[in-house]
Design a protein around this motif. Structure first.
Motif, PDB file in Angstrom:
ATOM      1  N   ILE A  52      15.677 -49.385-103.948  1.00 43.13           N
ATOM      2  CA  ILE A  52      16.946 -50.062-104.268  1.00 43.13           C
ATOM      3  C   ILE A  52      16.682 -51.411-104.927  1.00 43.13           C
ATOM      4  CG2 ILE A  52      18.962 -51.212-103.247  1.00 43.13           C
ATOM      5  CD1 ILE A  52      19.153 -48.802-101.319  1.00 43.13           C
ATOM      6  N   LEU A  53      15.745 -52.174-104.405  1.00 42.64           N
ATOM      7  CA  LEU A  53      15.427 -53.468-105.023  1.00 42.64           C
ATOM      8  C   LEU A  53      14.902 -53.282-106.443  1.00 42.64           C
ATOM      9  CD1 LEU A  53      13.810 -55.364-102.015  1.00 42.64           C
ATOM     10  CD2 LEU A  53      16.056 -55.797-103.064  1.00 42.64           C
ATOM     11  N   ARG A  54      14.075 -52.268-106.650  1.00 41.23           N
ATOM     12  CA  ARG A  54      13.538 -51.983-107.987  1.00 41.23           C
ATOM     13  C   ARG A  54      14.662 -51.597-108.943  1.00 41.23           C
ATOM     14  NH1 ARG A  54      12.837 -47.827-110.755  1.00 41.23           N
ATOM     15  NH2 ARG A  54      13.417 -46.429-109.073  1.00 41.23           N
ATOM     16  N   ILE A  69      23.775 -46.882-107.754  1.00 35.68           N
ATOM     17  CA  ILE A  69      22.465 -47.011-107.110  1.00 35.68           C
ATOM     18  C   ILE A  69      22.022 -45.656-106.579  1.00 35.68           C
ATOM     19  CG2 ILE A  69      21.215 -48.017-105.155  1.00 35.68           C
ATOM     20  CD1 ILE A  69      23.008 -50.527-105.516  1.00 35.68           C
ATOM     21  N   LYS A  70      22.936 -44.979-105.888  1.00 31.74           N
ATOM     22  CA  LYS A  70      22.596 -43.681-105.293  1.00 31.74           C
ATOM     23  C   LYS A  70      22.156 -42.678-106.355  1.00 31.74           C
ATOM     24  CE  LYS A  70      23.921 -40.555-101.732  1.00 31.74           C
ATOM     25  NZ  LYS A  70      24.242 -40.718-100.366  1.00 31.74           N
ATOM     26  N   GLU A  71      22.793 -42.687-107.529  1.00 28.85           N
ATOM     27  CA  GLU A  71      22.419 -41.786-108.621  1.00 28.85           C
ATOM     28  C   GLU A  71      20.995 -42.027-109.114  1.00 28.85           C
ATOM     29  OE1 GLU A  71      25.357 -42.437-111.656  1.00 28.85           O
ATOM     30  OE2 GLU A  71      26.590 -40.774-110.935  1.00 28.85           O
ATOM     31  N   ARG A  72      20.507 -43.255-108.950  1.00 30.78           N
ATOM     32  CA  ARG A  72      19.182 -43.612-109.454  1.00 30.78           C
ATOM     33  C   ARG A  72      18.092 -43.538-108.388  1.00 30.78           C
ATOM     34  NH1 ARG A  72      20.524 -48.803-113.369  1.00 30.78           N
ATOM     35  NH2 ARG A  72      22.345 -47.864-114.360  1.00 30.78           N
ATOM     36  N   MET A  73      18.471 -43.277-107.149  1.00 26.01           N
ATOM     37  CA  MET A  73      17.513 -43.255-106.047  1.00 26.01           C
ATOM     38  C   MET A  73      16.521 -42.100-106.201  1.00 26.01           C
ATOM     39  SD  MET A  73      18.121 -45.669-103.688  1.00 26.01           S
ATOM     40  CE  MET A  73      17.485 -45.018-102.157  1.00 26.01           C
ATOM     41  N   LEU A  74      15.294 -42.315-105.749  1.00 24.98           N
ATOM     42  CA  LEU A  74      14.304 -41.246-105.715  1.00 24.98           C
ATOM     43  C   LEU A  74      14.674 -40.218-104.659  1.00 24.98           C
ATOM     44  CD1 LEU A  74      11.024 -43.363-105.963  1.00 24.98           C
ATOM     45  CD2 LEU A  74      12.138 -42.052-107.779  1.00 24.98           C
ATOM     46  N   ASP A  75      15.187 -40.690-103.521  1.00 21.41           N
ATOM     47  CA  ASP A  75      15.647 -39.816-102.448  1.00 21.41           C
ATOM     48  C   ASP A  75      17.151 -39.986-102.330  1.00 21.41           C
ATOM     49  OD1 ASP A  75      16.248 -38.410-100.161  1.00 21.41           O
ATOM     50  OD2 ASP A  75      14.996 -39.622 -98.819  1.00 21.41           O
TER      51      ASP A  75
END
Length: 160
Positions: A52-54, A69-75
């Protein structure tokens, strides 16, 4: 010396090479995650918190809403709202009202969050050495192959 996956997990037979590949991808992914977590632990972070910070650092100076943010998360299965709350309490990010959509909150990394990510960057980047046994061309090929597997699955889901 690198051990083949069969030796690493003490399994002599796989159904086929595709089965072996799936096991190898999962095993290797877990190994990479474990190496990353050793660095994150020193800084009191988890992989989803770092992620999230990244993401917020990359979008700066713009803010993002929770959905973005959630769309870009790895998990994407992570409890993003809980993680954001914890990072906000630690002062690594800040939330503000979204004037255009009252149901949405703008989330942005703080200077403290930038400083944390920047202080970790050398250790995180040093982990590239672990995988630099591959040439750049091999890394490109592996990325393309992994992308091909994911794209194929998505195309199958869309056509159903």
């Amino acid at each position: 010396m690198v051990k083949p996956i069969e030796e690493e997990i003490h399994q002599r037979k796989f159904r086929n090479e595709y089965h072996k590949m799936k096991i190898n991808v999962v095993y290797t992914g877990n190994w990479v995650e474990s190496e990353l977590n050793k660095v994150f632990k020193k800084y009191g972070l988890s992989l989803p918190q770092y992620n999230i910070l990244r993401i917020l650092k990359g979008s700066s100076p713009n803010s993002l809403c929770l959905h973005e943010i959630k769309e870009r998360m790895l998990d994407r299965m992570s409890d993003t709202s809980r993680i954001v709350e914890r990072l906000a309490k630690a002062g690594y990010l800040e939330r503000s009202a979204n004037e255009a959509d009252r149901r949405s909150i703008n989330i942005q990394i703080t200077k403290k969050g930038f400083d944390l990510i920047n202080s970790m960057s050398n250790e995180v980047d040093a982990l590239d050495d672990d995988i630099s046994v591959l040439t750049e061309e091999e890394a490109i090929q592996l990325n393309n192959l992994l992308n091909k597997v994911r794209v194929n699955k998505r195309e199958q889901e869309v056509s159903e």
